[in-house]
Design a protein around this motif. Structure first.
Motif, short mmCIF file in Angstrom:
data_model
loop_
_atom_site.label_atom_id
_atom_site.label_comp_id
_atom_site.label_asym_id
_atom_site.label_seq_id
_atom_site.Cartn_x
_atom_site.Cartn_y
_atom_site.Cartn_z
N LEU A 143 44.33 33.28 44.76
CA LEU A 143 43.48 32.24 44.18
C LEU A 143 43.08 31.05 45.22
O LEU A 143 44.09 31.07 45.98
CB LEU A 143 43.92 31.29 42.29
CG LEU A 143 44.48 32.40 41.70
CD1 LEU A 143 45.96 32.46 41.71
CD2 LEU A 143 43.92 31.99 40.32
N ASN A 144 41.49 30.64 44.92
CA ASN A 144 41.28 29.35 45.58
C ASN A 144 40.90 28.55 45.34
O ASN A 144 40.42 28.26 43.88
CB ASN A 144 41.02 29.80 47.12
CG ASN A 144 39.18 30.69 46.45
OD1 ASN A 144 38.49 30.32 45.17
ND2 ASN A 144 38.08 31.67 47.47
N GLN A 169 47.70 38.60 42.10
CA GLN A 169 46.63 37.19 42.84
C GLN A 169 46.18 36.54 43.20
O GLN A 169 46.78 35.56 43.32
CB GLN A 169 46.12 37.48 41.17
CG GLN A 169 44.33 37.03 40.81
CD GLN A 169 44.30 36.22 39.37
OE1 GLN A 169 44.88 35.70 39.03
NE2 GLN A 169 43.38 36.53 39.09
N ASP A 220 37.72 36.99 44.25
CA ASP A 220 36.48 38.60 44.07
C ASP A 220 36.19 39.06 44.86
O ASP A 220 35.80 38.94 46.10
CB ASP A 220 35.46 38.19 43.24
CG ASP A 220 34.66 39.27 42.93
OD1 ASP A 220 34.87 40.53 43.06
OD2 ASP A 220 33.56 38.90 42.95
N THR A 234 52.14 35.88 40.86
CA THR A 234 52.31 36.77 40.87
C THR A 234 52.61 36.74 39.29
O THR A 234 53.40 35.43 38.84
CB THR A 234 53.35 37.28 41.01
OG1 THR A 234 53.56 39.03 40.03
CG2 THR A 234 54.49 36.94 41.23
N SER A 235 52.49 36.77 37.92
CA SER A 235 52.95 36.65 36.78
C SER A 235 54.36 37.63 35.77
O SER A 235 54.51 38.43 35.83
CB SER A 235 51.92 36.54 35.85
OG SER A 235 51.03 35.52 36.18
N GLY A 294 38.47 29.45 41.42
CA GLY A 294 39.38 30.13 40.81
C GLY A 294 39.51 31.94 41.35
O GLY A 294 40.41 31.54 42.17
N PRO A 295 39.70 32.62 40.70
CA PRO A 295 40.43 33.59 41.24
C PRO A 295 38.91 34.29 42.32
O PRO A 295 38.35 34.51 42.25
CB PRO A 295 39.94 34.84 40.11
CG PRO A 295 40.42 33.79 39.02
CD PRO A 295 40.06 32.62 39.21
#
Length: 296
Positions: free
Chosen positions: A197-198, A195, A204, A177-178, A201-202
């Motif tokens: 991610l692996n 979000q 889907d 989280t940002s 990348g992000p």
């Protein structure tokens, strides 16, 4: 009643009546002939609790036939297509048979073509939510006082979420989280999205799966603290007019500055405002500055 109307030429009249009945039959048959049609229908999947299908087709084409009057009533609500994946094993292109069944009588269906589906293991994992925060110039994030907290009804803090989905998606899985903007001092940000991610990348999550992946925490509250820092920078020295000029009739010449660079420290925000220091009287007592005063 004159029976002659019936008995006269009775053979011809009987033949005419038979022909009329035959024509009616031919006409009725021509309007209700055996017909074959095709229809795209939704697929219903039966999946055991330990596997998940990745990007399986949502529909398949079913060919059916019957008398025109009967099949005119066939639609997606009464023509069912299903896939039984209870015995499927994980693999990249697993062949699964499709079964089609009409829910109205006197309709025959052809067996649809099999489908190839990616099958994966379904697994639940726990992931800590990491905070991505960016400090403003002159400030530094205190990691010991930065954390994400779950909603009150969803577990302990720091927040940990649970993701249930394909095991191949969980390679180096992270939840991030940002904090918005640049951080100065102590801040709290509510209901910030998370979000996944692996290693690729992000994640889907719009990819169709059966069943659908689940996440038990969709947003978190962020607490982040930043403290003011000091830093240093090397700046070049350049000459300027002295604060106490030489006597009347003299001028300064042959200025030599040693060293050419000095290191200054302080608030980084202040240091960014200047890139060079001019040499004046305030530096001459501390720096090696050689000069010559000559008359003119």
């Amino acid at each position: 009643m004159n029976l002659g109307l019936i008995t006269d030429s009775w053979r011809l009249k009987l033949i005419a009546f038979g022909l009329a009945v035959l024509m009616l039959g031919v006409l009725a048959f021509s309007q209700n002939q055996p017909t074959t049609r095709s229809l795209a229908v939704g697929l219903n999947y039966t999946v055991p609790p330990n596997i998940i299908l990745i990007d399986p087709p949502a529909k398949t084409t079913v060919t059916y036939s019957g008398l025109a009057d009967v099949i005119s009533h066939v639609n997606e609500s009464n023509l069912i297509a299903s896939v039984d994946a209870t015995r499927a094993l994980p693999g990249s292109a697993v062949k699964l048979n499709v079964t089609a069944k009409p829910l109205i009588q006197d309709v025959q269906v052809l067996t649809p073509a099999p489908i190839a589906v990616r099958v994966d293991t379904l697994q639940k994992v726990e992931v800590s939510v990491q905070v991505n925060a960016r400090a403003a110039p002159g400030w530094s994030i205190d990691p010991s006082k930065t954390l994400a907290t779950c909603p009150k009804e969803q577990g302990a803090n720091p927040c940990k979420l649970h993701f249930t989905g394909p095991v191949s998606w969980e390679n180096n899985l992270r939840a991030v989280t940002s904090a918005p903007g640049q951080v100065v001092g102590t801040n709290n940000y509510l209901n910030q999205g998370v979000q996944l991610l692996n290693a690729s990348g992000p994640l889907d999550l719009s990819v169709r799966t059966v069943p659908t992946p689940t996440i038990d925490v969709a947003s978190v509250d962020i607490h982040v603290e930043a403290f003011a820092g000091t830093t240093s920078a090397s700046v070049p020295l350049v000459d300027s007019q002295p604060s106490h000029p030489p006597p009347q009739g003299y001028r300064v010449t042959g200025i030599a500055i040693t060293p050419l660079l000095v290191t200054i420290s302080g608030d980084p925000a202040v240091l960014l405002r200047g890139k060079a220091e001019r040499v004046g009287a305030r530096f001459w007592g501390r720096l090696g500055v050689a000069f010559e005063v000559i008359p003119y």
